[in-house]
Motif scaffolding. Sequence first.
Motif, short mmCIF file in Angstrom:
data_model
loop_
_atom_site.label_atom_id
_atom_site.label_comp_id
_atom_site.label_asym_id
_atom_site.label_seq_id
_atom_site.Cartn_x
_atom_site.Cartn_y
_atom_site.Cartn_z
N ARG A 1 47.55 5.82 50.31
CA ARG A 1 48.73 6.19 51.10
C ARG A 1 49.80 6.93 50.29
O ARG A 1 50.75 7.44 50.85
N LYS B 1 56.70 8.38 50.95
CA LYS B 1 55.84 9.06 51.92
C LYS B 1 55.49 8.14 53.08
O LYS B 1 55.47 8.55 54.24
N TYR C 1 58.92 7.62 55.17
CA TYR C 1 59.53 8.80 55.78
C TYR C 1 58.53 9.86 56.21
O TYR C 1 58.93 10.89 56.73
N GLY C 2 57.22 9.61 56.01
CA GLY C 2 56.20 10.56 56.43
C GLY C 2 55.97 10.48 57.93
O GLY C 2 56.49 9.59 58.62
N ASP C 3 55.15 11.39 58.45
CA ASP C 3 54.92 11.46 59.90
C ASP C 3 54.21 10.24 60.45
O ASP C 3 54.66 9.62 61.40
N GLU C 4 53.06 9.87 59.86
CA GLU C 4 52.29 8.76 60.42
C GLU C 4 52.58 7.43 59.74
O GLU C 4 52.31 6.38 60.30
N SER D 1 55.39 5.68 58.96
CA SER D 1 56.37 4.76 59.53
C SER D 1 55.88 4.12 60.82
O SER D 1 56.33 3.05 61.19
N LEU D 2 54.93 4.75 61.50
CA LEU D 2 54.39 4.16 62.72
C LEU D 2 53.53 2.94 62.42
O LEU D 2 53.48 2.01 63.22
#
Length: 105
Positions: free
Chosen positions: A10, A15, A18-21, A23-24
């Motif tokens: 990861r 990352k 604050y990354g796209d996937e 934090s989900l």
Amino acid sequence: MYLVYEHIDRGSLRKVLYGDEGSLELNWRSRVKIVQGIAHALAYLHSDCSPPIVHRDVTLNNILVDSEFEPRLADFGTAKLLSTNTTSWTSIAGSYGYMAPVIYI
């Protein structure tokens, strides 16, 4: 002389947060696991190593997270070994904008 790194899926905690996937997927259970892992790593460096080690640059970029959200403390470039029989003050080191807290006893 070689330096061998473990592959961390990861990447950095920055990352992941604050990354796209990232934090989900980062639920509260995973967040607590990361905090406990870093606390354990710092306790090990300060209390169980001989001589004790002060990392001096614990930031989101220097915490790596694997696929199971297990953290790894990285980048010991500014770390310092401390003598166990003396009181040591370290000079300011590490990433811009971060300074370790001072503890008075």
